[in-house]
Design an enzyme around this catalytic site. Sequence first.
Site, PDB file in Angstrom:
ATOM      1  N   SER A 130       8.603  50.304 -81.033  1.00  0.00           N
ATOM      2  CA  SER A 130       8.056  49.224 -80.189  1.00  0.00           C
ATOM      3  C   SER A 130       9.246  48.436 -79.657  1.00  0.00           C
ATOM      4  O   SER A 130      10.370  48.548 -80.190  1.00  0.00           O
ATOM      5  CB  SER A 130       7.175  48.316 -81.042  1.00  0.00           C
ATOM      6  N   TYR A 143       4.990  43.690 -88.915  1.00  0.00           N
ATOM      7  CA  TYR A 143       5.128  44.667 -87.828  1.00  0.00           C
ATOM      8  C   TYR A 143       6.599  44.814 -87.407  1.00  0.00           C
ATOM      9  O   TYR A 143       7.122  45.921 -87.299  1.00  0.00           O
ATOM     10  CB  TYR A 143       4.266  44.205 -86.651  1.00  0.00           C
TER      11      TYR A 143
HETATM   12  P1  NAD Z   1      -4.623  52.287 -81.338  1.00  0.00           P
HETATM   13  O1  NAD Z   1      -5.256  51.264 -82.201  1.00  0.00           O
HETATM   14  O2  NAD Z   1      -5.217  52.575 -79.999  1.00  0.00           O
HETATM   15  O3  NAD Z   1      -4.474  53.656 -82.113  1.00  0.00           O
HETATM   16  C1  NAD Z   1      -3.946  53.688 -83.418  1.00  0.00           C
HETATM   17  C2  NAD Z   1      -4.524  54.910 -84.112  1.00  0.00           C
HETATM   18  O4  NAD Z   1      -3.920  54.958 -85.416  1.00  0.00           O
HETATM   19  C3  NAD Z   1      -6.036  54.832 -84.309  1.00  0.00           C
HETATM   20  O5  NAD Z   1      -6.646  56.046 -83.908  1.00  0.00           O
HETATM   21  C4  NAD Z   1      -6.192  54.589 -85.796  1.00  0.00           C
HETATM   22  O6  NAD Z   1      -7.383  55.143 -86.344  1.00  0.00           O
HETATM   23  C5  NAD Z   1      -4.945  55.281 -86.338  1.00  0.00           C
HETATM   24  N1  NAD Z   1      -4.599  54.760 -87.656  1.00  0.00           N
HETATM   25  C6  NAD Z   1      -4.437  53.462 -87.998  1.00  0.00           C
HETATM   26  N2  NAD Z   1      -4.214  53.379 -89.316  1.00  0.00           N
HETATM   27  C7  NAD Z   1      -4.239  54.641 -89.799  1.00  0.00           C
HETATM   28  C8  NAD Z   1      -4.109  55.191 -91.101  1.00  0.00           C
HETATM   29  N3  NAD Z   1      -3.946  54.419 -92.184  1.00  0.00           N
HETATM   30  N4  NAD Z   1      -4.167  56.537 -91.242  1.00  0.00           N
HETATM   31  C9  NAD Z   1      -4.378  57.325 -90.174  1.00  0.00           C
HETATM   32  N5  NAD Z   1      -4.548  56.849 -88.918  1.00  0.00           N
HETATM   33  C10 NAD Z   1      -4.480  55.527 -88.751  1.00  0.00           C
HETATM   34  O7  NAD Z   1      -3.105  51.794 -81.193  1.00  0.00           O
HETATM   35  P2  NAD Z   1      -1.959  52.128 -80.123  1.00  0.00           P
HETATM   36  O8  NAD Z   1      -1.772  50.915 -79.308  1.00  0.00           O
HETATM   37  O9  NAD Z   1      -2.176  53.447 -79.471  1.00  0.00           O
HETATM   38  O10 NAD Z   1      -0.704  52.190 -81.104  1.00  0.00           O
HETATM   39  C11 NAD Z   1      -0.099  53.399 -81.503  1.00  0.00           C
HETATM   40  C12 NAD Z   1       1.319  53.111 -81.944  1.00  0.00           C
HETATM   41  O11 NAD Z   1       2.040  52.535 -80.863  1.00  0.00           O
HETATM   42  C13 NAD Z   1       1.437  52.121 -83.096  1.00  0.00           C
HETATM   43  O12 NAD Z   1       2.434  52.547 -84.005  1.00  0.00           O
HETATM   44  C14 NAD Z   1       1.868  50.841 -82.427  1.00  0.00           C
HETATM   45  O13 NAD Z   1       2.617  50.017 -83.261  1.00  0.00           O
HETATM   46  C15 NAD Z   1       2.718  51.385 -81.292  1.00  0.00           C
HETATM   47  N6  NAD Z   1       2.880  50.470 -80.176  1.00  0.00           N
HETATM   48  C16 NAD Z   1       1.792  50.021 -79.497  1.00  0.00           C
HETATM   49  C17 NAD Z   1       1.981  49.149 -78.441  1.00  0.00           C
HETATM   50  C18 NAD Z   1       0.824  48.616 -77.654  1.00  0.00           C
HETATM   51  O14 NAD Z   1       1.030  47.654 -76.898  1.00  0.00           O
HETATM   52  N7  NAD Z   1      -0.378  49.165 -77.733  1.00  0.00           N
HETATM   53  C19 NAD Z   1       3.266  48.736 -78.079  1.00  0.00           C
HETATM   54  C20 NAD Z   1       4.345  49.215 -78.807  1.00  0.00           C
HETATM   55  C21 NAD Z   1       4.136  50.091 -79.853  1.00  0.00           C
END
Ligand code: NAD
Length: 248
Positions: A130, A143
């Site tokens: 991130s 985080y």
């Molecule tokens: P999201 O909530 O859309 O998807 C996350 C997925 O992870 C979900 O399908 C959830 O079921 C799964 N998950 C969560 N905990 C879990 C567990 N214990 N075991 C198995 N699966 C699990 O989130 P996203 O925004 O797509 O985020 C994905 C990654 O990207 C994360 O690591 C997040 O930190 C990172 N990220 C997101 C953003 C953003 O703005 N959305 C920005 C930077 C980084």
Amino acid sequence: MTDLTGKHAVVTGGASGIGRAIAAAYAAAGARVTVADRDEAAANTVAAEIGGTAWVADLDDTASLEGLSLDADILVNNAGMQVINPIQDFDPAAWRRMHRVMLEAPFLLIRACLPHMYANNWGRVINISSVHGVRASPFKSSYVAAKHGLEGLSKVTALEGGPHGVTSNCINPSYVRTPLVENQIADQARIHNIAPEDVVEKIMLTECAVKRLIEPDEVGALALFLASDEAGMVTGASYLMDGGWTSR
Ligand code: NAD
């Protein structure tokens, strides 16, 4: 065009948001994709959509990952969550859970994949970090700390994997249009004492020069490049996709 025919990709958190976009990009490039997620219904849906396989796993249960062996050529450590609170109010159990899912599980999954990757002298580890892997924001102690830890894990993987044809890189997005961000808006409004409709502009986009959320497919495109043969000399890197946030 990147051709991933013959490659097996495991994408954690592949049932939603960024992971789903990466899983779709890899499948479209010919990879056999395993969608690893704790959400069984959503994992099955995405797997059916892309012609992949669902692996229902709760990465919070790190003990169950210790004896694991995976035949993945490409591993995407993406599963994650967000909890926002000042340090003095932060629930220690939630703090530790985030570290298990976003740091300990990636270590255990890399550990489970490397023997297969080393045997083939080819592998790609892609860690979805991130902008908070290189910058801090208040109220995100768990985080930010977990993502900074993931940065270190990725670099060590790059150093150990280099002689074996294995690269390891981070992708560092600012805010992406996913459920994780949509679910954060109410908490951000509460903690910053502003209206929910002001959160995107006043909190999420303040530091960015490009004033919009990232689309998941844009992250998918970068993850596709990092999985390609052409990216063989790209390792130990952290690819910012932050609309200019860290240029300040
Ligand atoms: P999201 O909530 O859309 O998807 C996350 C997925 O992870 C979900 O399908 C959830 O079921 C799964 N998950 C969560 N905990 C879990 C567990 N214990 N075991 C198995 N699966 C699990 O989130 P996203 O925004 O797509 O985020 C994905 C990654 O990207 C994360 O690591 C997040 O930190 C990172 N990220 C997101 C953003 C953003 O703005 N959305 C920005 C930077 C980084």
